[in-house]
Design a protein around this motif. Structure first.
Motif, PDB file in Angstrom:
ATOM      1  N   SER A 100       0.846  -1.181   0.000  1.00  0.00           N
ATOM      2  CA  SER A 100       0.000   0.000   0.000  1.00  0.00           C
ATOM      3  C   SER A 100       0.882   1.232   0.000  1.00  0.00           C
ATOM      4  O   SER A 100       1.784   1.357   0.833  1.00  0.00           O
ATOM      5  CB  SER A 100      -0.908   0.019   1.232  1.00  0.00           C
ATOM      6  N   ASN A 101       0.605   2.129  -0.926  1.00  0.00           N
ATOM      7  CA  ASN A 101       1.337   3.392  -1.003  1.00  0.00           C
ATOM      8  C   ASN A 101       0.583   4.532  -0.320  1.00  0.00           C
ATOM      9  O   ASN A 101       1.058   5.660  -0.310  1.00  0.00           O
ATOM     10  CB  ASN A 101       1.591   3.762  -2.473  1.00  0.00           C
ATOM     11  N   ASP A 102      -0.613   4.234   0.218  1.00  0.00           N
ATOM     12  CA  ASP A 102      -1.441   5.283   0.819  1.00  0.00           C
ATOM     13  C   ASP A 102      -1.886   4.921   2.251  1.00  0.00           C
ATOM     14  O   ASP A 102      -3.024   5.116   2.619  1.00  0.00           O
ATOM     15  CB  ASP A 102      -2.650   5.588  -0.074  1.00  0.00           C
ATOM     16  N   HIS A 103      -0.943   4.368   3.011  1.00  0.00           N
ATOM     17  CA  HIS A 103      -1.161   4.047   4.431  1.00  0.00           C
ATOM     18  C   HIS A 103      -2.287   3.039   4.659  1.00  0.00           C
ATOM     19  O   HIS A 103      -3.000   3.111   5.647  1.00  0.00           O
ATOM     20  CB  HIS A 103      -1.395   5.315   5.251  1.00  0.00           C
ATOM     21  N   GLY A 104      -2.475   2.120   3.715  1.00  0.00           N
ATOM     22  CA  GLY A 104      -3.438   1.044   3.890  1.00  0.00           C
ATOM     23  C   GLY A 104      -4.836   1.303   3.361  1.00  0.00           C
ATOM     24  O   GLY A 104      -5.724   0.479   3.547  1.00  0.00           O
ATOM     25  N   LYS A 105      -5.035   2.418   2.678  1.00  0.00           N
ATOM     26  CA  LYS A 105      -6.369   2.684   2.092  1.00  0.00           C
ATOM     27  C   LYS A 105      -6.630   1.753   0.913  1.00  0.00           C
ATOM     28  O   LYS A 105      -7.736   1.244   0.763  1.00  0.00           O
ATOM     29  CB  LYS A 105      -6.479   4.144   1.665  1.00  0.00           C
ATOM     30  N   THR A 106      -5.630   1.578   0.052  1.00  0.00           N
ATOM     31  CA  THR A 106      -5.744   0.658  -1.079  1.00  0.00           C
ATOM     32  C   THR A 106      -4.500  -0.225  -1.111  1.00  0.00           C
ATOM     33  O   THR A 106      -3.427   0.167  -0.635  1.00  0.00           O
ATOM     34  CB  THR A 106      -5.875   1.403  -2.421  1.00  0.00           C
ATOM     35  N   TRP A 107      -4.654  -1.417  -1.692  1.00  0.00           N
ATOM     36  CA  TRP A 107      -3.566  -2.389  -1.753  1.00  0.00           C
ATOM     37  C   TRP A 107      -3.403  -2.885  -3.183  1.00  0.00           C
ATOM     38  O   TRP A 107      -4.379  -3.001  -3.917  1.00  0.00           O
ATOM     39  CB  TRP A 107      -3.871  -3.587  -0.845  1.00  0.00           C
ATOM     40  N   TRP A 108      -2.181  -3.193  -3.589  1.00  0.00           N
ATOM     41  CA  TRP A 108      -1.922  -3.827  -4.873  1.00  0.00           C
ATOM     42  C   TRP A 108      -1.089  -5.082  -4.648  1.00  0.00           C
ATOM     43  O   TRP A 108      -0.271  -5.148  -3.746  1.00  0.00           O
ATOM     44  CB  TRP A 108      -1.285  -2.869  -5.875  1.00  0.00           C
ATOM     45  N   HIS A 109      -1.369  -6.097  -5.469  1.00  0.00           N
ATOM     46  CA  HIS A 109      -0.726  -7.412  -5.359  1.00  0.00           C
ATOM     47  C   HIS A 109       0.656  -7.334  -5.994  1.00  0.00           C
ATOM     48  O   HIS A 109       0.783  -7.103  -7.189  1.00  0.00           O
ATOM     49  CB  HIS A 109      -1.598  -8.443  -6.057  1.00  0.00           C
ATOM     50  N   GLU A 110       1.690  -7.553  -5.192  1.00  0.00           N
ATOM     51  CA  GLU A 110       3.064  -7.410  -5.661  1.00  0.00           C
ATOM     52  C   GLU A 110       3.750  -8.737  -5.969  1.00  0.00           C
ATOM     53  O   GLU A 110       4.601  -8.805  -6.858  1.00  0.00           O
ATOM     54  CB  GLU A 110       3.895  -6.654  -4.617  1.00  0.00           C
ATOM     55  N   GLN A 111       3.403  -9.790  -5.226  1.00  0.00           N
ATOM     56  CA  GLN A 111       4.137 -11.039  -5.401  1.00  0.00           C
ATOM     57  C   GLN A 111       3.261 -12.237  -5.081  1.00  0.00           C
ATOM     58  O   GLN A 111       2.436 -12.188  -4.161  1.00  0.00           O
ATOM     59  CB  GLN A 111       5.371 -11.037  -4.498  1.00  0.00           C
ATOM     60  N   HIS A 112       3.473 -13.312  -5.848  1.00  0.00           N
ATOM     61  CA  HIS A 112       2.755 -14.577  -5.634  1.00  0.00           C
ATOM     62  C   HIS A 112       3.766 -15.704  -5.759  1.00  0.00           C
ATOM     63  O   HIS A 112       4.511 -15.760  -6.747  1.00  0.00           O
ATOM     64  CB  HIS A 112       1.643 -14.736  -6.672  1.00  0.00           C
ATOM     65  N   MET A 113       3.826 -16.583  -4.752  1.00  0.00           N
ATOM     66  CA  MET A 113       4.749 -17.708  -4.779  1.00  0.00           C
ATOM     67  C   MET A 113       4.018 -19.005  -4.461  1.00  0.00           C
ATOM     68  O   MET A 113       3.220 -19.046  -3.523  1.00  0.00           O
ATOM     69  CB  MET A 113       5.887 -17.499  -3.771  1.00  0.00           C
ATOM     70  N   LYS A 114       4.295 -20.037  -5.253  1.00  0.00           N
ATOM     71  CA  LYS A 114       3.808 -21.388  -5.012  1.00  0.00           C
ATOM     72  C   LYS A 114       5.020 -22.225  -4.628  1.00  0.00           C
ATOM     73  O   LYS A 114       5.974 -22.323  -5.411  1.00  0.00           O
ATOM     74  CB  LYS A 114       3.149 -21.978  -6.250  1.00  0.00           C
ATOM     75  N   ALA A 115       4.989 -22.805  -3.426  1.00  0.00           N
ATOM     76  CA  ALA A 115       6.135 -23.562  -2.919  1.00  0.00           C
ATOM     77  C   ALA A 115       5.826 -25.045  -2.811  1.00  0.00           C
ATOM     78  O   ALA A 115       4.735 -25.419  -2.362  1.00  0.00           O
ATOM     79  CB  ALA A 115       6.541 -23.014  -1.562  1.00  0.00           C
ATOM     80  N   GLN A 116       6.797 -25.876  -3.210  1.00  0.00           N
ATOM     81  CA  GLN A 116       6.722 -27.332  -3.083  1.00  0.00           C
ATOM     82  C   GLN A 116       7.908 -27.787  -2.242  1.00  0.00           C
ATOM     83  O   GLN A 116       9.050 -27.389  -2.521  1.00  0.00           O
ATOM     84  CB  GLN A 116       6.786 -28.014  -4.447  1.00  0.00           C
ATOM     85  N   ARG A 117       7.649 -28.610  -1.248  1.00  0.00           N
ATOM     86  CA  ARG A 117       8.706 -29.061  -0.347  1.00  0.00           C
ATOM     87  C   ARG A 117       9.726 -29.933  -1.082  1.00  0.00           C
ATOM     88  O   ARG A 117       9.363 -30.829  -1.838  1.00  0.00           O
ATOM     89  CB  ARG A 117       8.138 -29.836   0.822  1.00  0.00           C
ATOM     90  N   LEU A 118      11.022 -29.678  -0.828  1.00  0.00           N
ATOM     91  CA  LEU A 118      12.111 -30.508  -1.317  1.00  0.00           C
ATOM     92  C   LEU A 118      12.617 -31.430  -0.204  1.00  0.00           C
ATOM     93  O   LEU A 118      12.842 -32.604  -0.421  1.00  0.00           O
ATOM     94  CB  LEU A 118      13.262 -29.644  -1.830  1.00  0.00           C
ATOM     95  N   THR A 119      12.822 -30.858   1.004  1.00  0.00           N
ATOM     96  CA  THR A 119      13.282 -31.638   2.162  1.00  0.00           C
ATOM     97  C   THR A 119      12.618 -31.124   3.412  1.00  0.00           C
ATOM     98  O   THR A 119      12.040 -30.044   3.426  1.00  0.00           O
ATOM     99  CB  THR A 119      14.804 -31.526   2.366  1.00  0.00           C
ATOM    100  N   ARG A 120      12.740 -31.886   4.454  1.00  0.00           N
ATOM    101  CA  ARG A 120      12.213 -31.480   5.751  1.00  0.00           C
ATOM    102  C   ARG A 120      13.330 -31.307   6.723  1.00  0.00           C
ATOM    103  O   ARG A 120      14.325 -31.883   6.728  1.00  0.00           O
ATOM    104  CB  ARG A 120      11.250 -32.542   6.264  1.00  0.00           C
TER     105      ARG A 120
END
Length: 147
Positions: A127-147
């Motif tokens: 948000s560039n206006d103190h939380g009045k409006t929001w824009w989606h900046e990043q999306h990640m899909k994660a798959q486990r490789l190890t534990r």
């Protein structure tokens, strides 16, 4: 305290990430493959992650510590982009919501969702206006490789 630590503890391990990042300046999305590694630190009272790009270059790191008085305290550092974000985190079922403010004053809202033993989704909004409006900046899909 074990249940509180489990909120982020279930992410410990290595994850393959399909990353989509929006450029506010260009108005376009870019795609990349990342490695995201989470591990315990400071005698099990915190978790640190490191996000690495396909060339092996570390993009940034997050340190999460549990404070019995205040809950989760979270700090993200990305020296390459001169970013520093201080956040708080709360769990809600299979989701973890983080809210905070970047060093430049921009507000952020991050969400881990659909967390399972072998996968999760992460989304970031700004948000560039103190939380009045929001824009989606990043999306990640994660798959486990190890534990």
């Amino acid at each position: 305290m074990a249940s509180e630590l489990a909120m982020f503890g279930r992410l410990v391990g290595d994850w393959h990430v399909r990353n989509s990042l929006y450029s506010e300046a260009a108005g376009t999305w870019s795609e990349s493959e990342l490695l995201w590694t989470f591990d315990w630190i400071i005698a099990g009272r915190g978790i640190q992650d490191v996000l690495v790009d396909e060339t092996g270059t570390a993009l940034g790191t997050t340190v999460r510590t549990w404070d019995e008085r205040a809950g989760w305290r979270v700090v993200w550092f990305c020296p390459r982009a001169a970013e520093h974000v201080v956040l708080t985190a709360e769990g809600q079922g299979d989701q973890i919501e983080l809210t905070g403010v970047q060093a430049d004053g921009r507000r952020v809202r991050w969400m881990f969702s659909t967390i399972a033993t072998d996968a999760f989704t992460w989304d970031g909004w700004c948000s560039n206006d103190h939380g009045k409006t929001w824009w989606h900046e990043q999306h990640m899909k994660a798959q486990r490789l190890t534990r």
